[in-house]
Write a protein that holds these residues in place. Structure first.
Motif, PDB file in Angstrom:
ATOM      1  N   ILE A  15       1.460  -3.153   8.790  1.00  0.00           N
ATOM      2  CA  ILE A  15       0.272  -2.981   7.953  1.00  0.00           C
ATOM      3  C   ILE A  15       0.664  -2.362   6.613  1.00  0.00           C
ATOM      4  O   ILE A  15       0.173  -2.759   5.558  1.00  0.00           O
ATOM      5  N   GLY A  16       1.600  -1.424   6.655  1.00  0.00           N
ATOM      6  CA  GLY A  16       2.057  -0.812   5.412  1.00  0.00           C
ATOM      7  C   GLY A  16       2.693  -1.817   4.479  1.00  0.00           C
ATOM      8  O   GLY A  16       2.466  -1.794   3.264  1.00  0.00           O
ATOM      9  N   GLU A  17       3.504  -2.726   5.035  1.00  0.00           N
ATOM     10  CA  GLU A  17       4.132  -3.763   4.216  1.00  0.00           C
ATOM     11  C   GLU A  17       3.081  -4.657   3.579  1.00  0.00           C
ATOM     12  O   GLU A  17       3.170  -5.018   2.398  1.00  0.00           O
ATOM     13  N   ALA A  18       2.065  -5.026   4.356  1.00  0.00           N
ATOM     14  CA  ALA A  18       0.997  -5.869   3.816  1.00  0.00           C
ATOM     15  C   ALA A  18       0.268  -5.166   2.678  1.00  0.00           C
ATOM     16  O   ALA A  18      -0.049  -5.781   1.649  1.00  0.00           O
ATOM     17  N   MET A  19      -0.010  -3.880   2.828  1.00  0.00           N
ATOM     18  CA  MET A  19      -0.687  -3.127   1.770  1.00  0.00           C
ATOM     19  C   MET A  19       0.179  -3.082   0.521  1.00  0.00           C
ATOM     20  O   MET A  19      -0.325  -3.243  -0.603  1.00  0.00           O
ATOM     21  N   ASP A  20       1.459  -2.875   0.703  1.00  0.00           N
ATOM     22  CA  ASP A  20       2.372  -2.850  -0.448  1.00  0.00           C
ATOM     23  C   ASP A  20       2.328  -4.175  -1.205  1.00  0.00           C
ATOM     24  O   ASP A  20       2.381  -4.210  -2.439  1.00  0.00           O
ATOM     25  N   ARG A  21       2.227  -5.264  -0.480  1.00  0.00           N
ATOM     26  CA  ARG A  21       2.270  -6.589  -1.099  1.00  0.00           C
ATOM     27  C   ARG A  21       0.943  -6.984  -1.737  1.00  0.00           C
ATOM     28  O   ARG A  21       0.917  -7.767  -2.689  1.00  0.00           O
ATOM     29  N   LEU A  22      -0.152  -6.443  -1.218  1.00  0.00           N
ATOM     30  CA  LEU A  22      -1.468  -6.948  -1.638  1.00  0.00           C
ATOM     31  C   LEU A  22      -2.204  -6.076  -2.644  1.00  0.00           C
ATOM     32  O   LEU A  22      -3.046  -6.578  -3.394  1.00  0.00           O
ATOM     33  N   VAL A  23      -1.952  -4.787  -2.671  1.00  0.00           N
ATOM     34  CA  VAL A  23      -2.700  -3.905  -3.571  1.00  0.00           C
ATOM     35  C   VAL A  23      -2.172  -4.049  -4.989  1.00  0.00           C
ATOM     36  O   VAL A  23      -0.981  -3.847  -5.238  1.00  0.00           O
TER      37      VAL A  23
END
Length: 431
Positions: A15-23
């Protein structure tokens, strides 16, 4: 002969990786999640913690402000390092960082599969969330009397006790006037109502109509301090009941009255003055002509109208954001002060003065957040933690908006002139 699939299982994405990529622009706060992953600066004093899979589903099915609001209100997304009654410091950091960038189709599919396609099934929204605009349109025309009554009830009929704790003794849910930087909220609210009274040049024995009167604070102030016979109207039944009790408690029944009534149903005329403090935001921009026309017709020649409302910094039509529309002010509409001035003028009113109290509203919101924090446990006991979180988020977010000049607060003073053009307004303001 059987064939064996050569496909490989989809790699998991944290989830952290996804947040890094999307925000967009990266996270300015520390983000942690229930899967043990994280994103954002490790040394940040403010953080967000995603507590469960329902919260992830909220974020994935409504990426951006609305999904984060749903997760936060439900308790699935927690703030770290700040109080839920006053998340101002977090919102200052998160401003402009709650919109997810739109990934390409292949990247979006990769992220969705990596996080789990089951999370693309939207959970039921929190009970504090109002219907979306399209659903409300099915159930009634926007700003019809029936629909206005319903959405006003959604916002104002929460709990009078809750409002007492957040707003303080004045029970004034509008911008105050801070005549000194160290003024208390009560002093500032009293100063605001007195400024309105002086702009209207209230005199003993005159008649005042206060539309959208809330808990009757302006009505009681005018009656008590100026000897005015004041009538207030509100669409909120709980407000009207509270106001009537306050009028009786203060012994003002011979001068002050509050009715549970739509302003459009006021038939009396010949008022010396009309105050509208925080109503215009609810009536709809397309209704400004009929609104100002109706109020003009309630005034006697030479009478004054004071319109106090939140405005935008521009005069372009713009829908409110999803969080405000779903959780705070359903059907609310804002526009620039120029549109308000033009609408009043087009209905034959002469605009005499306009004043922007933007920074005063930022201070007012600061003090409401402070009250919410101080009374947090009792507020949660009264309305539930979800509703209390809505209010903390809404008040703090609004404070940021006023500080950044995304929204403003204008008082517009106008007169209904005599047939020969006399306004009974002095050459210079007297307040």
């Amino acid at each position: 002969m059987s064939s064996r699939s050569t496909s490989t299982p989809q790699a998991r994405i944290s989830i952290g990786e996804a947040m890094d990529r999307l925000v967009r622009g990266g996270l300015p706060v520390r983000f942690t999640a229930y899967d043990g992953s994280s994103a954002g600066p490790p040394d940040a004093e403010i953080g967000l913690h995603l507590t469960n899979q329902r919260g992830l589903s909220y974020l994935m099915t409504a990426p951006g402000d609305l999904g984060m609001a749903r997760a936060y209100v439900s308790g699935d997304l927690d703030l770290v390092g700040t109080h839920p009654g006053d998340p101002y410091e977090a919102l200052v950091l998160l401003k402009d960082h709650t919109k997810f960038r739109m990934p390409g189709p292949s990247e979006a599919l990769q992220i969705a599969r990596g996080l789990g396609l089951s999370h693309l099934r939207p959970p039921a929204p929190p009970p504090q969330e109002h219907l979306p605009r399209w659903r409300r349109a099915v159930e009634g025309l926007r700003h019809s009397m029936m629909r206005d009554a319903e959405v006003i009830s959604h916002h104002y009929d929460v709990s009078n006790r809750f409002y007492e704790m957040v707003l303080g003794p004045s029970m004034a849910y509008t911008c105050a006037l801070y005549e000194a930087p160290d003024a208390t909220l009560e002093e500032a609210q009293s100063a605001k109502f007195d400024l309105v009274a002086r702009k209207l040049d209230l005199q003993p024995g005159q008649r005042l109509l206060d539309v959208g009167c809330g808990w009757g604070t302006m009505v009681r102030h005018a009656a008590r301090e100026y000897g005015v016979r004041a009538l207030g109207v509100t669409l909120s039944l709980e407000q009207a009941q509270w106001a009537k009790e306050a009028i009786d408690r203060e012994g003002l029944g011979d001068l002050a009255e509050v009715r549970h009534l739509d302003y459009r149903d006021v038939v009396e005329t010949g008022f010396d003055a009309i105050s509208s403090i925080g109503l215009t935001e609810h009536i709809g921009v397309r209704n400004y002509p009929s609104y100002f026309g109706h109020l003009r017709d309630r005034l006697k020649p030479g009478g004054r109208l004071l319109n106090h409302s939140i405005t935008r910094r521009h005069n372009r039509r713009q829908e409110t954001g999803a969080f405000i529309d779903r959780y705070v002010f359903p059907d609310g509409e804002l526009i620039g002060s120029g549109t308000i001035v033009a609408a009043a003028q087009d209905q034959g009113l002469e605009v005499q003065h306009s004043e922007n109290l933007r920074l005063h509203y930022a201070s007012t919101l600061r003090d409401w957040n402070r009250n919410l924090v101080e009374n947090w446990d009792e507020c949660v006991a009264e309305v539930g933690e979800g509703t209390a979180r809505v209010w903390g988020l809404y008040i703090a977010g609004s404070r940021v908006g006023f500080e950044r000049d995304e929204v403003e607060l204008h008082q517009v003073l106008a007169t209904r002139n005599h047939a020969d053009g006399r306004s009974d307004f002095p050459m210079r303001p007297t307040w």
